[in-house]
Write an enzyme that holds these catalytic residues in place. Sequence first.
Site: not given
Length: 467
Positions: A240-241
């Site tokens: 997700k980063r």
Amino acid sequence: MSELRLRFAPSPTGYLHVGGARTALFNWLLARKQGGTFILRIEDTDVERSTRESVDAIFEGMKWLGLEWDEGPFYQSESFPVYKEYVQKLLDAGKAYKCYCAAEELEGKRNLAMQEGRKPKYDGTCRERLDQPDGQPYVIRFRAPQGGVTTFDDLIKGTITFPNEELDDLIIQRTDGTPTYNFCVVIDDASMRITTVIRGDDHVNNTPRQVQLYNALGFPVPQFAHVPMILGADKARLSKRHGATSVIAYRDMGFLPEALINYLVRLGWSNGDDEIFSRDEMIQKFDIHNVGRSASVFNTEKLLWLNAHYIKNGDPERLADLLLPHLSSRDVTTSGGPDLMAVVRTLQERAQTLEEMAERALFYYNAPTGYDDAALAKFDKQQLQAVFAAVTDKLAEALSSDAHGIDALFKEICAENSWKMGQVGQPVRIALSGGTQAPGIGEIIVTLGVEETIRRIRKAREHVAGN
Ligand code: GLU
């Protein structure tokens, strides 16, 4: 139907990740190419982390991508009695044993091994134990082969060999009686007669343990193909980063399923220098042997490029349907406004996503409530008034016309007044859309309709007069 049987086996502990979708795609492609069977199995033995929402999100993602399955969905949680039966079989055959070692005791031994620089491994205390202490909790361990090696031929990575001494006696049943992950996978893959296991290479270390279990149970060992991971631009595993990783998030951002599928198939697989593949071409050309051995980097720019390609070449009717939710989320109702398909046609050339297209379509349904005054200020006020007047007069006479007719009309206006096209087209574009970023003048007017066009230009005239 060939005998090829493949499966996608997600754990329902979150949304459908793009990496999972690619694994599903490779399985699906091979099944479709060879007339095999594609099975969906939900690996929900981790009751704590598995959720119904996540199962639904997996279905939703796969359906959106068009990865329809032929059998299933099967739920591991429904097969507990089957797993138990096989645990018992291994126990009866002496291929598994009860281990009464306490968790703290094992933990202590593990820490000691690490301190002494040894690989932590179960020391086999209960391997040959004959007594069965009453009422004491136990796990069941697989009696793994001690010497030699375990080897398998991976369709992507080639031959992989593990020394057996590195593999300890795997726990196949926990103290609470539930079976463990590697055990369930083997029982399922064998009962479902899976011939080829395509999965992420984060599972490579599980495979030798699974191969040992196949052998112990007398099941044929399937072929394996471990697909390298997807990385972010910084070469760390995609998370997700790095941005969106869920398939449904891409749908909501306005990507077309065919663009995402096309993007994913090229992530690790290649066919010469080809970039664009229709679904049929993919099926025809896909070959698991052409999946590369190294990890691939997720490149959003390329995905956008593919999406723009599919939008540009898409069927306007279908795009209009797909665009609707993106308009509704902006509180736009299209009824009573211009035909959405016609709107789509004017925007297909330039929009990279459906979100962008929706944003650009807004002015068709909502007349501008403000104008780009900085852009208007570049024109002489008197002349703006004259341009707006000339255009409304001419349009009122034109009644109906197509985009070419309207463009010709604008040329006439320019010629008659010795104006340049930019002096006429740009102010009209601002009058109609509020800004300068809009399709060609002829296209907009035909799509909006002459009446609405005249109404909007009159409003802009008032705005300019009042400024
Ligand atoms: N359930 C596993 C996962 O989601 C996949 C296991 C497998 O494909 O063998 O990572």
